[in-house]
Design a protein around this motif. Structure first.
Motif, PDB file in Angstrom:
ATOM      1  N   SER A 173       0.858  -1.186   0.000  1.00 38.37           N
ATOM      2  CA  SER A 173       0.000   0.000   0.000  1.00 38.37           C
ATOM      3  C   SER A 173       0.892   1.234   0.000  1.00 38.37           C
ATOM      4  N   ILE A 174       0.304   2.354  -0.283  1.00 41.91           N
ATOM      5  CA  ILE A 174       1.020   3.625  -0.267  1.00 41.91           C
ATOM      6  C   ILE A 174       0.935   4.181   1.154  1.00 41.91           C
ATOM      7  N   PRO A 175       2.062   4.543   1.743  1.00 41.50           N
ATOM      8  CA  PRO A 175       2.043   5.041   3.131  1.00 41.50           C
ATOM      9  C   PRO A 175       1.081   6.216   3.329  1.00 41.50           C
ATOM     10  N   ASP A 176       0.469   6.230   4.487  1.00 41.65           N
ATOM     11  CA  ASP A 176      -0.428   7.313   4.907  1.00 41.65           C
ATOM     12  C   ASP A 176      -1.652   7.468   4.013  1.00 41.65           C
ATOM     13  N   ASP A 177      -2.088   6.361   3.404  1.00 39.63           N
ATOM     14  CA  ASP A 177      -3.288   6.431   2.589  1.00 39.63           C
ATOM     15  C   ASP A 177      -4.541   6.218   3.438  1.00 39.63           C
ATOM     16  N   ARG A 178      -5.678   6.358   2.829  1.00 37.41           N
ATOM     17  CA  ARG A 178      -6.966   6.041   3.438  1.00 37.41           C
ATOM     18  C   ARG A 178      -7.534   4.875   2.637  1.00 37.41           C
ATOM     19  N   TRP A 179      -8.484   4.131   3.205  1.00 40.79           N
ATOM     20  CA  TRP A 179      -8.988   2.954   2.510  1.00 40.79           C
ATOM     21  C   TRP A 179     -10.502   2.853   2.574  1.00 40.79           C
ATOM     22  N   VAL A 180     -11.104   2.728   1.407  1.00 40.30           N
ATOM     23  CA  VAL A 180     -12.517   2.398   1.269  1.00 40.30           C
ATOM     24  C   VAL A 180     -12.606   1.516   0.018  1.00 40.30           C
ATOM     25  N   ALA A 188     -13.756   9.156   5.700  1.00 46.14           N
ATOM     26  CA  ALA A 188     -12.379   8.666   5.548  1.00 46.14           C
ATOM     27  C   ALA A 188     -11.436   9.731   4.999  1.00 46.14           C
ATOM     28  N   VAL A 189     -11.949  10.634   4.166  1.00 48.03           N
ATOM     29  CA  VAL A 189     -11.077  11.621   3.533  1.00 48.03           C
ATOM     30  C   VAL A 189     -11.152  13.008   4.168  1.00 48.03           C
ATOM     31  N   ALA A 190     -12.099  13.213   5.070  1.00 46.93           N
ATOM     32  CA  ALA A 190     -12.258  14.531   5.701  1.00 46.93           C
ATOM     33  C   ALA A 190     -11.111  14.832   6.657  1.00 46.93           C
ATOM     34  N   ASP A 191     -10.876  16.124   6.857  1.00 46.04           N
ATOM     35  CA  ASP A 191      -9.871  16.519   7.847  1.00 46.04           C
ATOM     36  C   ASP A 191     -10.484  16.372   9.245  1.00 46.04           C
ATOM     37  N   PRO A 192      -9.697  16.586  10.310  1.00 51.68           N
ATOM     38  CA  PRO A 192     -10.235  16.404  11.671  1.00 51.68           C
ATOM     39  C   PRO A 192     -11.455  17.259  11.994  1.00 51.68           C
ATOM     40  N   ALA A 193     -11.607  18.376  11.298  1.00 54.00           N
ATOM     41  CA  ALA A 193     -12.767  19.244  11.522  1.00 54.00           C
ATOM     42  C   ALA A 193     -13.973  18.821  10.690  1.00 54.00           C
ATOM     43  N   GLY A 194     -13.802  17.775   9.865  1.00 55.29           N
ATOM     44  CA  GLY A 194     -14.904  17.287   9.047  1.00 55.29           C
ATOM     45  C   GLY A 194     -15.014  17.924   7.678  1.00 55.29           C
ATOM     46  N   ASN A 195     -14.021  18.722   7.300  1.00 53.67           N
ATOM     47  CA  ASN A 195     -14.049  19.393   6.004  1.00 53.67           C
ATOM     48  C   ASN A 195     -13.582  18.461   4.893  1.00 53.67           C
TER      49      ASN A 195
END
Length: 109
Positions: A31-38, A54-61
């Motif tokens: 896998s590519i480091p620091d990726d997200r998975w769905v 899965a792709v939002a920042d910590p604030a939900g943006n």
């Protein structure tokens, strides 16, 4: 997007989110480091809502850019097409050309 372009963009400010749409067993190979998975199946069922958290920042943006990858590029192109229908305005979606197999040294499977 090429793997070289991705590497360059990830090293700068405003780096794109990298989203893996392969199956779980494939992630155990490479896998590519620091990726997200769905997985693509969930995207087929629910579109953007499957990846929003899965792709939002910590604030939900929502992110400015998401680079989607799979093994060779076919599934990621489908995912980009499906996600484009519901992605928030201003979110750019791109597929990684050649998928994870384009990563130098990635094992073939």
């Amino acid at each position: 997007m090429s793997i070289d372009d991705l590497a360059s963009e990830r090293s700068g400010e405003g780096a794109p989110i990298v989203l893996d749409v392969r199956e779980d067993w494939e992630r155990g190979i490479v896998s590519i480091p620091d990726d997200r998975w769905v997985p693509l199946g969930r995207i087929r069922e629910a579109g953007w809502s499957a990846v929003a958290d899965a792709v939002a920042d910590p604030a939900g943006n929502a992110p400015a850019e998401v680079v989607v990858y799979c093994k060779a590029g076919v599934r990621s192109a489908e995912a980009v097409r499906l996600l484009s229908a519901g992605a928030p305005a201003g979110t750019r979606l791109r597929s990684l050309a050649g998928g994870v197999l384009a990563v130098p040294g990635a094992p073939r499977y």
